[in-house]
Design a protein around this motif. Structure first.
Motif, PDB file in Angstrom:
ATOM      1  N   MET A  67       0.837  -1.190   0.000  1.00 56.27           N
ATOM      2  CA  MET A  67       0.000   0.000   0.000  1.00 56.27           C
ATOM      3  C   MET A  67       0.877   1.247   0.000  1.00 56.27           C
ATOM      4  SD  MET A  67      -2.932   1.243   2.729  1.00 56.27           S
ATOM      5  CE  MET A  67      -2.423  -0.055   3.785  1.00 56.27           C
ATOM      6  N   VAL A  68       0.498   2.201  -0.841  1.00 55.40           N
ATOM      7  CA  VAL A  68       1.242   3.450  -0.970  1.00 55.40           C
ATOM      8  C   VAL A  68       0.241   4.604  -0.979  1.00 55.40           C
ATOM      9  CG1 VAL A  68       2.882   4.745  -2.381  1.00 55.40           C
ATOM     10  CG2 VAL A  68       2.935   2.234  -2.416  1.00 55.40           C
ATOM     11  N   TYR A  69       0.544   5.631  -0.173  1.00 49.70           N
ATOM     12  CA  TYR A  69      -0.200   6.879  -0.278  1.00 49.70           C
ATOM     13  C   TYR A  69       0.611   7.780  -1.196  1.00 49.70           C
ATOM     14  CZ  TYR A  69      -3.496   5.503   3.263  1.00 49.70           C
ATOM     15  OH  TYR A  69      -4.488   4.839   3.943  1.00 49.70           O
ATOM     16  N   VAL A  70      -0.060   8.397  -2.132  1.00 46.39           N
ATOM     17  CA  VAL A  70       0.624   9.194  -3.149  1.00 46.39           C
ATOM     18  C   VAL A  70       0.045  10.606  -3.162  1.00 46.39           C
ATOM     19  CG1 VAL A  70       1.275   9.331  -5.580  1.00 46.39           C
ATOM     20  CG2 VAL A  70       0.879   7.082  -4.534  1.00 46.39           C
ATOM     21  N   ALA A  71       0.916  11.585  -2.928  1.00 52.76           N
ATOM     22  CA  ALA A  71       0.523  12.993  -3.025  1.00 52.76           C
ATOM     23  C   ALA A  71       0.817  13.446  -4.453  1.00 52.76           C
ATOM     24  CB  ALA A  71       1.306  13.824  -2.020  1.00 52.76           C
ATOM     25  N   VAL A  72      -0.184  14.003  -5.099  1.00 55.99           N
ATOM     26  CA  VAL A  72      -0.047  14.416  -6.493  1.00 55.99           C
ATOM     27  C   VAL A  72      -0.318  15.914  -6.608  1.00 55.99           C
ATOM     28  CG1 VAL A  72      -0.907  14.114  -8.856  1.00 55.99           C
ATOM     29  CG2 VAL A  72      -0.794  12.140  -7.305  1.00 55.99           C
ATOM     30  N   GLY A  73       0.624  16.614  -7.201  1.00 54.72           N
ATOM     31  CA  GLY A  73       0.454  18.024  -7.507  1.00 54.72           C
ATOM     32  C   GLY A  73       0.152  18.187  -8.982  1.00 54.72           C
ATOM     33  N   LEU A  74      -0.773  19.061  -9.308  1.00 55.67           N
ATOM     34  CA  LEU A  74      -1.110  19.323 -10.703  1.00 55.67           C
ATOM     35  C   LEU A  74      -0.373  20.564 -11.194  1.00 55.67           C
ATOM     36  CD1 LEU A  74      -4.979  18.689 -10.808  1.00 55.67           C
ATOM     37  CD2 LEU A  74      -3.112  17.064 -11.205  1.00 55.67           C
ATOM     38  N   ALA A  75      -0.047  20.560 -12.458  1.00 54.05           N
ATOM     39  CA  ALA A  75       0.651  21.693 -13.064  1.00 54.05           C
ATOM     40  C   ALA A  75      -0.296  22.849 -13.337  1.00 54.05           C
ATOM     41  CB  ALA A  75       1.322  21.255 -14.366  1.00 54.05           C
ATOM     42  N   GLU A  76      -1.557  22.535 -13.462  1.00 55.39           N
ATOM     43  CA  GLU A  76      -2.559  23.541 -13.808  1.00 55.39           C
ATOM     44  C   GLU A  76      -3.714  23.442 -12.826  1.00 55.39           C
ATOM     45  OE1 GLU A  76      -5.677  23.979 -17.441  1.00 55.39           O
ATOM     46  OE2 GLU A  76      -3.620  23.442 -17.973  1.00 55.39           O
ATOM     47  N   HIS A  77      -4.143  24.572 -12.297  1.00 51.80           N
ATOM     48  CA  HIS A  77      -5.213  24.593 -11.306  1.00 51.80           C
ATOM     49  C   HIS A  77      -6.524  25.032 -11.951  1.00 51.80           C
ATOM     50  CE1 HIS A  77      -2.207  23.951  -8.223  1.00 51.80           C
ATOM     51  NE2 HIS A  77      -1.495  24.902  -8.805  1.00 51.80           N
ATOM     52  N   SER A  78      -7.019  24.186 -12.824  1.00 51.15           N
ATOM     53  CA  SER A  78      -8.269  24.511 -13.510  1.00 51.15           C
ATOM     54  C   SER A  78      -9.261  23.366 -13.323  1.00 51.15           C
ATOM     55  CB  SER A  78      -8.024  24.725 -15.008  1.00 51.15           C
ATOM     56  OG  SER A  78      -7.652  23.499 -15.613  1.00 51.15           O
ATOM     57  N   LYS A  79     -10.515  23.676 -13.543  1.00 52.41           N
ATOM     58  CA  LYS A  79     -11.563  22.662 -13.445  1.00 52.41           C
ATOM     59  C   LYS A  79     -11.328  21.555 -14.468  1.00 52.41           C
ATOM     60  CE  LYS A  79     -16.524  22.054 -13.372  1.00 52.41           C
ATOM     61  NZ  LYS A  79     -17.842  22.665 -13.408  1.00 52.41           N
ATOM     62  N   VAL A  80     -10.909  21.921 -15.657  1.00 51.59           N
ATOM     63  CA  VAL A  80     -10.645  20.938 -16.716  1.00 51.59           C
ATOM     64  C   VAL A  80      -9.535  19.974 -16.289  1.00 51.59           C
ATOM     65  CG1 VAL A  80      -9.773  20.663 -19.077  1.00 51.59           C
ATOM     66  CG2 VAL A  80     -11.491  22.409 -18.576  1.00 51.59           C
ATOM     67  N   ALA A  81      -8.460  20.511 -15.707  1.00 52.44           N
ATOM     68  CA  ALA A  81      -7.345  19.669 -15.259  1.00 52.44           C
ATOM     69  C   ALA A  81      -7.784  18.735 -14.145  1.00 52.44           C
ATOM     70  CB  ALA A  81      -6.177  20.538 -14.800  1.00 52.44           C
ATOM     71  N   GLN A  82      -8.553  19.254 -13.199  1.00 54.89           N
ATOM     72  CA  GLN A  82      -9.034  18.416 -12.109  1.00 54.89           C
ATOM     73  C   GLN A  82      -9.954  17.314 -12.616  1.00 54.89           C
ATOM     74  OE1 GLN A  82     -10.765  21.138  -9.233  1.00 54.89           O
ATOM     75  NE2 GLN A  82      -8.869  21.111  -8.033  1.00 54.89           N
ATOM     76  N   GLU A  83     -10.877  17.655 -13.482  1.00 52.03           N
ATOM     77  CA  GLU A  83     -11.816  16.663 -14.007  1.00 52.03           C
ATOM     78  C   GLU A  83     -11.087  15.589 -14.799  1.00 52.03           C
ATOM     79  OE1 GLU A  83     -14.673  19.073 -16.082  1.00 52.03           O
ATOM     80  OE2 GLU A  83     -15.886  19.379 -14.256  1.00 52.03           O
ATOM     81  N   HIS A 132      -1.258  16.916 -16.931  1.00 53.69           N
ATOM     82  CA  HIS A 132      -1.365  17.900 -15.854  1.00 53.69           C
ATOM     83  C   HIS A 132      -0.684  17.480 -14.554  1.00 53.69           C
ATOM     84  CE1 HIS A 132      -4.175  19.946 -18.477  1.00 53.69           C
ATOM     85  NE2 HIS A 132      -4.987  18.914 -18.450  1.00 53.69           N
ATOM     86  N   VAL A 133      -0.128  16.266 -14.469  1.00 52.78           N
ATOM     87  CA  VAL A 133       0.556  15.861 -13.240  1.00 52.78           C
ATOM     88  C   VAL A 133       1.912  16.560 -13.191  1.00 52.78           C
ATOM     89  CG1 VAL A 133       1.642  13.949 -12.004  1.00 52.78           C
ATOM     90  CG2 VAL A 133      -0.638  13.663 -12.991  1.00 52.78           C
ATOM     91  N   ARG A 134       2.132  17.348 -12.146  1.00 45.46           N
ATOM     92  CA  ARG A 134       3.380  18.089 -11.968  1.00 45.46           C
ATOM     93  C   ARG A 134       4.329  17.344 -11.045  1.00 45.46           C
ATOM     94  NH1 ARG A 134       4.378  20.991  -7.606  1.00 45.46           N
ATOM     95  NH2 ARG A 134       2.180  21.251  -7.172  1.00 45.46           N
TER      96      ARG A 134
END
Length: 150
Positions: A67-83, A132-134
């Protein structure tokens, strides 16, 4: 918000500990008649307080012992990127939880795989290819002294 009286709270605690117990056993544990207990459980289900029942699996026997917990930062903070990110996570069977969080990262994932090699494959071939994964920060679980999830 749903009001939970003390008896309903006891019912919920007992069902979280063992969702397969019979209504007769549950009624005895919470001090109700079987018919009154069943009415309360059905009401909790109808109101959406109880949303379902699950089987707890032994990770070692289902090839999910790593089991691994993974913190992911996005390169873009938009609704499209999140979706787009959330849609990708919904397709990945190895991702058992995906939480949009506040803080240094946008998402916290719970990933369950067979072993380190399987996680490396997930990290590189799946998560690493999502647009979008930074950033990806992995936290390998070494033990779980407390886990009350059903």
């Amino acid at each position: 918000m749903t009001d939970i009286d003390p008896i309903n709270a006891r019912i919920l605690r007992e069902l979280q500990a063992d969702g397969r117990m019979s209504n007769l056993v549950l009624a005895d544990k919470v001090g109700l008649s079987p018919s009154a207990c069943l009415r309360r459980v059905q009401d909790l289900e109808r109101r959406g307080v109880i949303t379902g029942y699950r089987a707890q699996l032994d990770p070692a026997q289902t090839e999910r012992a790593y089991m691994v917990y993974v913190a992911v930062g996005l390169a873009e903070h938009s609704k499209v990127a999140q979706e787009a990110f959330e849609a990708a996570m919904a397709r990945f069977e190895d991702v058992t939880e995906c939480h949009n969080i506040a803080g240094a990262f946008e998402y916290l994932l719970r990933v369950e795989v067979a072993d380190l090699a399987a996680y490396k494959t997930f990290h590189t071939d799946k998560l690493g290819t999502v647009p979008h994964v930074r950033s990806i920060t992995s936290y390998m679980v070494m033990g779980s002294p407390k886990d009350t999830r059903a």
